[in-house]
Design an enzyme around this catalytic site. Sequence first.
Site, PDB file in Angstrom:
ATOM      1  N   ARG A   1       0.852  -1.178   0.000  1.00 50.71           N
ATOM      2  CA  ARG A   1       0.000   0.000   0.000  1.00 50.71           C
ATOM      3  C   ARG A   1       0.889   1.229   0.000  1.00 50.71           C
ATOM      4  O   ARG A   1       1.957   1.235   0.625  1.00 50.71           O
ATOM      5  CB  ARG A   1      -0.930   0.016   1.224  1.00 50.71           C
TER       6      ARG A   1
ATOM      7  N   GLU B   1      -4.174   7.925  -4.409  1.00 52.03           N
ATOM      8  CA  GLU B   1      -4.543   7.234  -5.648  1.00 52.03           C
ATOM      9  C   GLU B   1      -5.969   7.612  -6.047  1.00 52.03           C
ATOM     10  O   GLU B   1      -6.826   7.766  -5.183  1.00 52.03           O
ATOM     11  CB  GLU B   1      -4.455   5.714  -5.447  1.00 52.03           C
TER      12      GLU B   1
ATOM     13  N   HIS C   1      -1.325   0.908  -9.974  1.00 53.44           N
ATOM     14  CA  HIS C   1      -1.934  -0.056  -9.049  1.00 53.44           C
ATOM     15  C   HIS C   1      -2.587  -1.217  -9.817  1.00 53.44           C
ATOM     16  O   HIS C   1      -3.808  -1.409  -9.768  1.00 53.44           O
ATOM     17  CB  HIS C   1      -2.963   0.629  -8.148  1.00 53.44           C
TER      18      HIS C   1
END
Length: 324
Positions: A237, A266, A284
């Site tokens: 993360r 994000e 991601h």
Amino acid sequence: MKKTVLAFSRVNPQMAERLAQDFNVIIPDPKQGDIAAQFNEALPEVHGLIGAGRKLGREQLADAKNLQVVSSISVGYDNYDVDYLTERGILLTNTPDVLTESTADLGFALIMSSARRVAELDAYTKAGHWTRSIEPPHFGTDVHGKTLGIVGMGNIGAAVARRGRLGFNMPILYSGNSRKAALEQELGAQFRTLDQLLAEADFVCLVVPLSDKTHHLIGRRELALMKKSAILVNISRGPVVDEPALIEALQNGTLRGAGLDVYEKEPLAESPLFQLSNAVTLPHIGSATTETRQAMADLACQNLRSALLGERPQNLVNPQAWKA
């Protein structure tokens, strides 16, 4: 009477059709206006939520009086207030295991790409700069035989370690909350404290869940412990890494390079990272393969269905809520 399910992120048609066999399904449509408004309007009548990427806690779920389960299409569950859900007896499920190998593939792709400067030299070639043989300023670094450090030796961490050890003859170091005797025997992996691992490893791969304990686990002090020739890879993360500190380390040469799939914010539209040739930046995509996303969707549907039909879901994050 059928129970009602609300999707809080995009779901594919097959998934919607499968859910509709057992439940009334509400899928907010951007063509019908504000998505958030549609979500909030539907909340009071829903029994189950399914999706990913939305923060859900006390404030967001205050009107969800009938809610029984939140089925997340993800492994990580840091977007959800687990204590609050448990307090209300709302089950939270996730989709572990099915994305282990795909995420490990990507982790190792970032190791390779960062070490051999794949993205940088791809851009160099396409820009028409390749007019003669590549010289030392554009050389990369070997991966085979180098020391791989895994921070967080769970399923994904172990899968990355196997790729390194069995495919590239890399000595494996790992740090975490407990020793992994089976992996030590299988891979010759050696346990280290985090500081020791950072100082010894040529590649450091972060595979820890996000929590209060791991927030900014890697900051300015930790980056300074790493070899200047080392490469940091983050597939966990974004907030596990202090991003400004990482940018500074990449800019001033404290660190050779970084391979990143996750970020503190994000989606990320702009960042100093995008200007750094020694940073590989991906949007991601750890689980973003057709096969894996389908498997995640199938498992999330199965978890949701079990919960709403009164069965214990296969992947329950808060078993205390089930006991209650």
